[in-house]
Design an enzyme around this catalytic site. Structure first.
Site, short mmCIF file in Angstrom:
data_model
loop_
_atom_site.label_atom_id
_atom_site.label_comp_id
_atom_site.label_asym_id
_atom_site.label_seq_id
_atom_site.Cartn_x
_atom_site.Cartn_y
_atom_site.Cartn_z
N GLY A 1 0.84 -1.21 0.00
CA GLY A 1 0.00 0.00 0.00
C GLY A 1 0.87 1.25 0.00
NE ARG B 1 -1.25 -5.05 -1.20
CZ ARG B 1 -1.80 -3.85 -0.94
NH1 ARG B 1 -2.50 -3.23 -1.84
NH2 ARG B 1 -1.64 -3.29 0.24
CG ASP C 1 2.25 -6.14 8.24
OD1 ASP C 1 1.62 -5.38 7.49
OD2 ASP C 1 1.76 -7.17 8.74
CB THR D 1 1.81 1.35 6.62
OG1 THR D 1 0.46 1.24 7.10
CG2 THR D 1 2.72 1.18 7.79
CG ASP E 1 -3.77 1.26 7.97
OD1 ASP E 1 -4.40 2.29 7.70
OD2 ASP E 1 -3.96 0.17 7.40
CG ASP F 1 -0.64 -1.66 10.13
OD1 ASP F 1 0.43 -1.12 9.77
OD2 ASP F 1 -1.34 -2.34 9.38
CG MET G 1 -8.53 3.97 4.39
SD MET G 1 -7.23 4.07 3.17
CE MET G 1 -8.14 3.63 1.68
NE ARG H 1 -8.25 -3.67 4.54
CZ ARG H 1 -7.41 -3.79 3.51
NH1 ARG H 1 -6.67 -4.85 3.38
NH2 ARG H 1 -7.32 -2.83 2.62
CD GLU I 1 -20.27 14.91 18.76
OE1 GLU I 1 -19.81 14.53 17.67
OE2 GLU I 1 -20.38 16.12 19.06
CG HIS J 1 -8.23 4.53 -2.22
ND1 HIS J 1 -9.34 3.72 -2.08
CD2 HIS J 1 -7.16 3.70 -2.24
CE1 HIS J 1 -8.95 2.46 -2.04
NE2 HIS J 1 -7.64 2.41 -2.13
P1 ADP Z 1 2.07 -4.08 2.75
O1 ADP Z 1 3.54 -4.11 2.56
O2 ADP Z 1 1.49 -2.72 2.54
O3 ADP Z 1 1.66 -4.72 4.07
P2 ADP Z 1 1.25 -6.50 1.29
O4 ADP Z 1 0.87 -7.25 2.49
O5 ADP Z 1 0.35 -6.59 0.09
O6 ADP Z 1 1.39 -4.92 1.56
O7 ADP Z 1 2.71 -6.95 0.85
C1 ADP Z 1 3.35 -6.39 -0.28
C2 ADP Z 1 4.05 -7.47 -1.06
O8 ADP Z 1 5.07 -8.06 -0.23
C3 ADP Z 1 3.18 -8.64 -1.49
O9 ADP Z 1 2.44 -8.36 -2.65
C4 ADP Z 1 4.23 -9.72 -1.71
O10 ADP Z 1 4.86 -9.55 -2.95
C5 ADP Z 1 5.23 -9.45 -0.59
N1 ADP Z 1 4.93 -10.29 0.59
C6 ADP Z 1 4.02 -10.07 1.56
N2 ADP Z 1 4.02 -11.07 2.48
C7 ADP Z 1 4.95 -11.95 2.07
C8 ADP Z 1 5.42 -13.22 2.56
N3 ADP Z 1 4.93 -13.76 3.67
N4 ADP Z 1 6.38 -13.85 1.86
C9 ADP Z 1 6.89 -13.31 0.73
N5 ADP Z 1 6.50 -12.13 0.21
C10 ADP Z 1 5.53 -11.45 0.86
#
Ligand code: ADP
Length: 327
Positions: A15, A76, A107, A130, A132, A134, A174, A176, A192, A257
């Site tokens: 993201g 992604r 993450d 990010t 968020d 988070d 936003m 999640r 409120e 967004h």
């Molecule tokens: P964000 O980084 O914002 O949390 P995603 O969770 O979509 O977004 O992760 C971004 C990209 O990182 C994924 O599309 C994938 O290519 C890679 N990725 C995420 N988790 C894993 C994982 N457990 N193992 C390998 N690659 C990962």
């Protein structure tokens, strides 16, 4: 003996968040300052696998510190979840002689970096980008402050029209897994009620208080809901309210967004610049496979293999403040 790093690359993944450009700029300019060659990878891990990589110079990052989005684009990438995908990525890095990687993302992107660095000898440094906030281990993430300020600006405008019509507005922001955008923007706009995933929502108590407020003609109310609240978002909250108060003038506004875009705030530019600078220092000093956080205004280096979602860390005190100030 520690291996010297000569060529580094930077990518943005997952993201997007405002301030990613400021972080890219800091990585590139710090790398060049230390005499490294710096490469930009387009579209995150997807561009890495496809060798969509270009050499960056100081002027490649001119005039971007104030821009939202990311000049490197983000994506992604399904293939990167597989060992075969990561092997392709490694081969591209090896062929280009790149011996250090900076990953700006959430993450998920950090988990990807961890998987790569466990399988291959490629030092990875993460920067938390990010909206968020988070991720555990850092007080700031790049983009959070901008997203909160965007939400504040929008909710202030909503309050004007809510006030003009004596209306209830249910505003969805936003978040999640984390309610920080809702909490911060809600407190800053005098909402409120604030509904967040970290706290169980007692919708009946909220409706009871709306009924009681209606009785004393306090009709303007703003409820800020994080998209991940267990009740199910602003539309569901509105449905439940209308079920018990069919005559209430209630409107829903989902900010969506717009919270990801816009020029980063001063805070986001500053933390992105600091984190980007320290990411390169980490690579040079051999502090590998960490992400760079800031805690109590000091840099905090958290091993990528211990990355976790920040959950349930919103204290009772914050909720008490919400309650007292909105009464
Ligand atoms: P964000 O980084 O914002 O949390 P995603 O969770 O979509 O977004 O992760 C971004 C990209 O990182 C994924 O599309 C994938 O290519 C890679 N990725 C995420 N988790 C894993 C994982 N457990 N193992 C390998 N690659 C990962």
């Amino acid at each position: 003996m520690q291996k010297k790093v000569n060529r580094i690359a930077v990518l943005t993944s997952g993201g997007d968040s405002p301030g990613m450009n400021a972080a890219v700029r800091a990585v590139v300019r710090t790398g060049l300052f230390y005499g490294l060659e710096v490469f930009g990878i387009m579209r995150g891990y997807q561009g890495l696998i496809e060798d969509d990589i270009f050499k960056m110079e100081s002027r490649s990052v001119a005039n971007i510190i104030q821009r939202g989005g990311t000049i490197l684009k983000t994506a992604r990438c399904k293939e990167f979840y597989t060992p075969e995908g990561r092997k392709k990525a490694y081969e591209v890095l090896k062929r280009r002689g790149i011996d250090g990687l900076v990953i700006i993302g959430g993450d998920g992107s950090f988990k990807g970096a961890m998987a790569l660095s466990k399988e291959y000898d490629i030092p990875c440094i993460g920067l938390a980008g990010t909206i968020d906030k988070d991720i555990a281990g850092t007080d700031f993430t790049i983009g959070f402050d901008t997203a909160v300020n965007t939400a504040i600006e929008a909710i202030d405008k909503i309050r004007d029209t809510a006030d003009a019509h004596d209306r209830l507005f249910i505003v969805e922001v936003m978040g999640r897994d984390a309610g920080y955008i809702a909490l911060h923007s809600g407190i800053a706009t005098g909402a409120e009620n604030i509904l967040i995933p970290e706290r169980k929502t007692n919708i009946n108590a909220i409706i009871d208080s709306l009924v009681e407020k209606e009785r004393r003609r306090k009709l303007v109310n703003i409820i800020v809901v994080a998209e991940g609240d267990e009740i199910g978002g602003a539309n569901e909250v509105a449905r439940l309210v209308k079920e018990r108060m069919p005559n209430i003038d209630a409107r829903v506004c989902i900010l969506g967004h717009i919270q990801r875009g816009g020029s980063p705030t001063g805070i986001d530019r500053l933390i992105a610049s600091r984190m980007g600078y320290h990411a390169v220092e980490c690579l040079i000093e051999g502090r590998h496979n960490v992400f760079v956080g800031i805690q109590n205004n000091r840099m905090n280096y958290i091993p990528l293999d211990s990355v976790g979602k920040k959950k349930g860390t919103i204290s009772e005190e914050w909720m008490k403040i919400v309650k007292i100030l909105a009464s």
